[in-house]
Design a protein around this motif. Structure first.
Motif, PDB file in Angstrom:
ATOM      1  N   GLN A   1      60.737 -57.035 -14.992  1.00 41.86           N
ATOM      2  CA  GLN A   1      60.529 -57.419 -16.386  1.00 41.86           C
ATOM      3  C   GLN A   1      60.197 -56.201 -17.246  1.00 41.86           C
ATOM      4  O   GLN A   1      60.649 -56.096 -18.392  1.00 41.86           O
TER       5      GLN A   1
ATOM      6  N   GLU B   1      63.360 -54.269 -17.969  1.00 42.57           N
ATOM      7  CA  GLU B   1      64.119 -54.908 -19.047  1.00 42.57           C
ATOM      8  C   GLU B   1      63.529 -54.571 -20.407  1.00 42.57           C
ATOM      9  O   GLU B   1      64.246 -54.253 -21.348  1.00 42.57           O
TER      10      GLU B   1
ATOM     11  N   LYS C   1      64.135 -50.953 -21.160  1.00 43.63           N
ATOM     12  CA  LYS C   1      65.572 -50.658 -21.116  1.00 43.63           C
ATOM     13  C   LYS C   1      65.909 -49.514 -20.147  1.00 43.63           C
ATOM     14  O   LYS C   1      66.601 -48.563 -20.495  1.00 43.63           O
TER      15      LYS C   1
END
Length: 82
Positions: free
Chosen positions: A26, A29, A32
């Motif tokens: 997570q 994400e 990035k």
């Protein structure tokens, strides 16, 4: 080949997200980046109490210095003029 490094700001964000219970996937994400980069950073900043952004930054600077690079006041690396 060009590499990108976590900034101190990224490391602090990562530490905060870990404390909030986010998983490495997570966090990857959110920042990035590939999850493997998060796992490498977790190893770099590991302390007895979990991940530390300060420890990660210190370890990063020690690695850069050992390779013959210094840093300017903004944290940018420069090849030393030895």
């Amino acid at each position: 080949m060009s590499y990108t490094y976590f900034s101190h700001k990224d490391r602090v964000a990562m530490e905060r997200l870990l404390k909030q219970g986010f998983t490495p996937q997570q966090i990857a994400e959110r920042l990035k980046v590939h999850h493997s980069k998060i796992y490498r950073e977790l190893k770099r900043g590991q302390t007895e109490n979990g991940y530390s952004a300060e420890k990660g930054q210190e370890t990063f600077y020690a690695h850069i210095r050992s390779r013959g690079y210094g840093h300017d006041k903004k944290g940018h690396s420069e090849k030393s003029a030895d």
